[in-house]
Design a protein around this motif. Sequence first.
Motif, PDB file in Angstrom:
ATOM      1  N   MET A   1       0.998  -1.209  -0.260  1.00 37.26           N
ATOM      2  CA  MET A   1       0.129  -0.038  -0.015  1.00 37.26           C
ATOM      3  C   MET A   1       1.052   1.205   0.228  1.00 37.26           C
ATOM      4  O   MET A   1       0.771   2.239  -0.928  1.00 37.26           O
ATOM      5  CB  MET A   1      -1.314   0.172   1.395  1.00 37.26           C
ATOM      6  CG  MET A   1      -1.572  -1.497   0.800  1.00 37.26           C
ATOM      7  SD  MET A   1      -2.529  -1.255  -0.238  1.00 37.26           S
ATOM      8  CE  MET A   1      -3.903   0.491   0.656  1.00 37.26           C
ATOM      9  N   MET A   2       2.017   0.722   0.476  1.00 34.35           N
ATOM     10  CA  MET A   2       2.542   2.828   0.621  1.00 34.35           C
ATOM     11  C   MET A   2       4.230   2.088   0.739  1.00 34.35           C
ATOM     12  O   MET A   2       4.984   3.066   0.470  1.00 34.35           O
ATOM     13  CB  MET A   2       2.625   3.028   2.190  1.00 34.35           C
ATOM     14  CG  MET A   2       1.689   3.633   2.886  1.00 34.35           C
ATOM     15  SD  MET A   2       1.586   4.419   4.060  1.00 34.35           S
ATOM     16  CE  MET A   2       2.184   5.967   3.940  1.00 34.35           C
ATOM     17  N   GLY A   3       4.554   0.696   0.219  1.00 34.74           N
ATOM     18  CA  GLY A   3       5.984   0.729  -0.317  1.00 34.74           C
ATOM     19  C   GLY A   3       6.274   1.211  -1.343  1.00 34.74           C
ATOM     20  O   GLY A   3       5.298   2.173  -2.399  1.00 34.74           O
ATOM     21  N   PHE A   4       7.265   0.700  -1.829  1.00 34.95           N
ATOM     22  CA  PHE A   4       8.015   1.732  -2.966  1.00 34.95           C
ATOM     23  C   PHE A   4       8.364   0.576  -4.196  1.00 34.95           C
ATOM     24  O   PHE A   4       9.651  -0.130  -3.216  1.00 34.95           O
ATOM     25  CB  PHE A   4       9.156   2.734  -2.351  1.00 34.95           C
ATOM     26  CG  PHE A   4       9.627   3.987  -1.968  1.00 34.95           C
ATOM     27  CD1 PHE A   4       9.319   4.691  -3.142  1.00 34.95           C
ATOM     28  CD2 PHE A   4       9.000   4.036  -1.047  1.00 34.95           C
ATOM     29  CE1 PHE A   4       8.409   6.477  -2.220  1.00 34.95           C
ATOM     30  CE2 PHE A   4       8.187   5.101  -0.368  1.00 34.95           C
ATOM     31  CZ  PHE A   4       8.158   6.911  -0.776  1.00 34.95           C
ATOM     32  N   ALA A   5       8.078   0.113  -5.278  1.00 33.04           N
ATOM     33  CA  ALA A   5       8.967   0.121  -6.076  1.00 33.04           C
ATOM     34  C   ALA A   5      10.254   0.032  -6.621  1.00 33.04           C
ATOM     35  O   ALA A   5      10.737   1.782  -6.692  1.00 33.04           O
ATOM     36  CB  ALA A   5       7.874   0.372  -7.605  1.00 33.04           C
ATOM     37  N   LEU A   6      11.522  -1.152  -6.383  1.00 32.99           N
ATOM     38  CA  LEU A   6      12.271  -0.693  -7.111  1.00 32.99           C
ATOM     39  C   LEU A   6      13.117  -1.133  -8.357  1.00 32.99           C
ATOM     40  O   LEU A   6      12.246  -1.695  -8.895  1.00 32.99           O
ATOM     41  CB  LEU A   6      12.952  -2.037  -5.623  1.00 32.99           C
ATOM     42  CG  LEU A   6      13.631  -2.110  -4.781  1.00 32.99           C
ATOM     43  CD1 LEU A   6      14.250  -3.025  -4.514  1.00 32.99           C
ATOM     44  CD2 LEU A   6      13.966  -0.360  -4.052  1.00 32.99           C
ATOM     45  N   TYR A   7      13.375   0.005  -8.757  1.00 29.95           N
ATOM     46  CA  TYR A   7      14.173  -0.025 -10.102  1.00 29.95           C
ATOM     47  C   TYR A   7      15.744  -1.764 -10.446  1.00 29.95           C
ATOM     48  O   TYR A   7      15.880  -2.037 -11.064  1.00 29.95           O
ATOM     49  CB  TYR A   7      14.509   0.679 -10.700  1.00 29.95           C
ATOM     50  CG  TYR A   7      16.007   1.574 -10.127  1.00 29.95           C
ATOM     51  CD1 TYR A   7      16.939   0.986 -10.932  1.00 29.95           C
ATOM     52  CD2 TYR A   7      16.167   1.945  -8.261  1.00 29.95           C
ATOM     53  CE1 TYR A   7      18.573   1.350 -10.358  1.00 29.95           C
ATOM     54  CE2 TYR A   7      17.482   1.925  -8.340  1.00 29.95           C
ATOM     55  CZ  TYR A   7      18.758   2.001  -9.343  1.00 29.95           C
ATOM     56  OH  TYR A   7      19.786   2.484  -8.601  1.00 29.95           O
ATOM     57  N   ASP A   8      15.533  -1.393  -8.976  1.00 23.68           N
ATOM     58  CA  ASP A   8      17.131  -2.615  -9.213  1.00 23.68           C
ATOM     59  C   ASP A   8      17.449  -3.820  -7.653  1.00 23.68           C
ATOM     60  O   ASP A   8      17.199  -2.788  -6.976  1.00 23.68           O
ATOM     61  CB  ASP A   8      18.419  -1.444  -9.480  1.00 23.68           C
ATOM     62  CG  ASP A   8      19.811  -2.281  -9.453  1.00 23.68           C
ATOM     63  OD1 ASP A   8      19.091  -3.640  -9.209  1.00 23.68           O
ATOM     64  OD2 ASP A   8      20.560  -2.391 -10.031  1.00 23.68           O
ATOM     65  N   ALA A   9      17.429  -5.061  -8.130  1.00 23.06           N
ATOM     66  CA  ALA A   9      17.890  -5.729  -6.837  1.00 23.06           C
ATOM     67  C   ALA A   9      19.078  -5.531  -5.669  1.00 23.06           C
ATOM     68  O   ALA A   9      18.489  -5.793  -4.778  1.00 23.06           O
ATOM     69  CB  ALA A   9      17.471  -6.883  -6.686  1.00 23.06           C
ATOM     70  N   ALA A  10      19.957  -4.974  -6.514  1.00 20.05           N
ATOM     71  CA  ALA A  10      21.274  -3.913  -5.432  1.00 20.05           C
ATOM     72  C   ALA A  10      20.799  -2.725  -5.269  1.00 20.05           C
ATOM     73  O   ALA A  10      21.983  -2.717  -4.275  1.00 20.05           O
ATOM     74  CB  ALA A  10      22.360  -3.661  -6.443  1.00 20.05           C
ATOM     75  N   VAL A  11      19.277  -2.144  -4.871  1.00 24.02           N
ATOM     76  CA  VAL A  11      19.605  -0.844  -3.751  1.00 24.02           C
ATOM     77  C   VAL A  11      19.745  -1.113  -2.955  1.00 24.02           C
ATOM     78  O   VAL A  11      20.065  -2.283  -1.968  1.00 24.02           O
ATOM     79  CB  VAL A  11      18.424  -0.616  -4.029  1.00 24.02           C
ATOM     80  CG1 VAL A  11      17.660   0.527  -2.496  1.00 24.02           C
ATOM     81  CG2 VAL A  11      18.070  -0.167  -5.504  1.00 24.02           C
ATOM     82  N   PRO A  12      20.593  -0.573  -1.832  1.00 22.51           N
ATOM     83  CA  PRO A  12      20.699  -1.105  -0.537  1.00 22.51           C
ATOM     84  C   PRO A  12      19.609  -0.999   0.990  1.00 22.51           C
ATOM     85  O   PRO A  12      18.739   0.428   0.591  1.00 22.51           O
ATOM     86  CB  PRO A  12      21.512   0.257   0.488  1.00 22.51           C
ATOM     87  CG  PRO A  12      21.683   1.310  -0.896  1.00 22.51           C
ATOM     88  CD  PRO A  12      21.401   0.557  -1.751  1.00 22.51           C
ATOM     89  N   LEU A  13      19.078  -1.568   1.143  1.00 23.74           N
ATOM     90  CA  LEU A  13      17.788  -1.058   2.760  1.00 23.74           C
ATOM     91  C   LEU A  13      18.825  -1.076   3.888  1.00 23.74           C
ATOM     92  O   LEU A  13      19.661  -0.787   4.357  1.00 23.74           O
ATOM     93  CB  LEU A  13      17.505  -2.833   2.759  1.00 23.74           C
ATOM     94  CG  LEU A  13      17.359  -3.507   1.739  1.00 23.74           C
ATOM     95  CD1 LEU A  13      16.229  -5.198   2.141  1.00 23.74           C
ATOM     96  CD2 LEU A  13      15.995  -3.036   0.928  1.00 23.74           C
TER      97      LEU A  13
END
Length: 450
Positions: free
Chosen positions: A342-354
């Motif tokens: 509902m409030m999350g963000f779509a990722l463009y790349d799985a290498a993005v740090p959490l």
Amino acid sequence: MKIKLPEGVRKPAARARGGVAVPHKKGTADSPVRRIEPPAQVVIPMLQHIGAPCEPLVKVGDTVKAGQKIGDTAAFLSAPVHASVSGVVKAVAPVVTVGGRRIVSVTIENDGKMEYDPENRPPHIQNREDFLHAVRESGLVGLGGAGFPAHAKLRFPEGAKVDTLIVNAAECEPYLTTDYRECIENSWDIIGGIYSLLEFFDFQQVIIAVEDNKPEAIEVLNRIASSKQDIGDKIQLMALKSKYPQGAEKVMIQTVTGRRVGPGKLPSDVGCVVMNVGSVAFLARYLKTGRPLISRTITCAGSAIREPANLRVPVGIPASAVIDACGGFSEEPYKLVVGGPMMGFALYDAAVPLTKQNNALLAFAGNEMAIKKERACIRCGRCAAVCPMNLSPVFFAEKLKKSRDALELQKLGAMVCMECGSCSYVCPAGKPLVQNMREAKELVRGLENK
């Protein structure tokens, strides 16, 4: 699902406006949290919270210990960041993070030793100011996803009479079960954090709020809320109706206390402060060990994840490493989402740090979570009916198309929107209403910064 509530569990004081019924899909609810090995490299952004970014305190080539402070700022609305592993700094440079922003980040090559900073000692606390300083030094931000610095939330405006602490264990987003597992596995850390807060603040009541579709959590939380150690019987449990966005701060305050936080007002203006259940439990652990916030629990789930699970991961871990720890993809994902659907963000790349404030990583197969094809508005009014903030989201979309007048958007109340996504969820025309609201808020922020 209706359950019989244990004796002593309170019912809501009021009914909040709007909201929607969403499928829960809590498939990882019975999955105990599993700690995974840190990756070969972590990337730690200098902005993991609402407010000002930190300045790096290390440079390329420096050796760092786990828990060592590597970023800080003199700005009030901020929180320091710490190394999540021991190793060598390989880069200090901008990196694209969740949400698409380029943030200066510290890349650390893990030496595999996980040596902790010897400076990480339990804080010496004698008064409220010492406590607030310790909370800031811990790096704690809201673990429910908002990322508001905890020390700033607890530093109430002068003259504010805050009598109610609400511990938010609602977790109303689909798929997410990190708060649920915190309740099941670390209930005494929760009560320990509450006792610490009661020691330094004049709360007259502490209400642990949980949705009524979590009977096991209710049983555990009721046990600690009814503990004989609760001097003054200040701690109580409340079962809330299962409805999204029940866990939103302003919605929860109204539901739990009957008090309404008006536009432009803070929870402290109505005598309340809301803290996520994970944040409260972390406080208890930090006060015992002195180890700052360098890891967190995250739910990794969705139809494209082979082995959905709840994992304890170091801050700065790439999303791809979390997916690998869950057996990888069961099929090619259509969409990756950080946070709830509902409030999350779509990722463009799985290498993005959490980061500290990311509580879920979801991967969906096929056309699941596909964007609806946009059509003409039919004036059904559903978006206005479900808005918890009493806004008419379609008005903002129309204003953006016509004039992009920031002053008019401000007067309409753009900044009141909490971006919960209820309007987009019910819109039969597939309007990108949440994205419109975010765009409107950016225009208003530009006006306010002039």
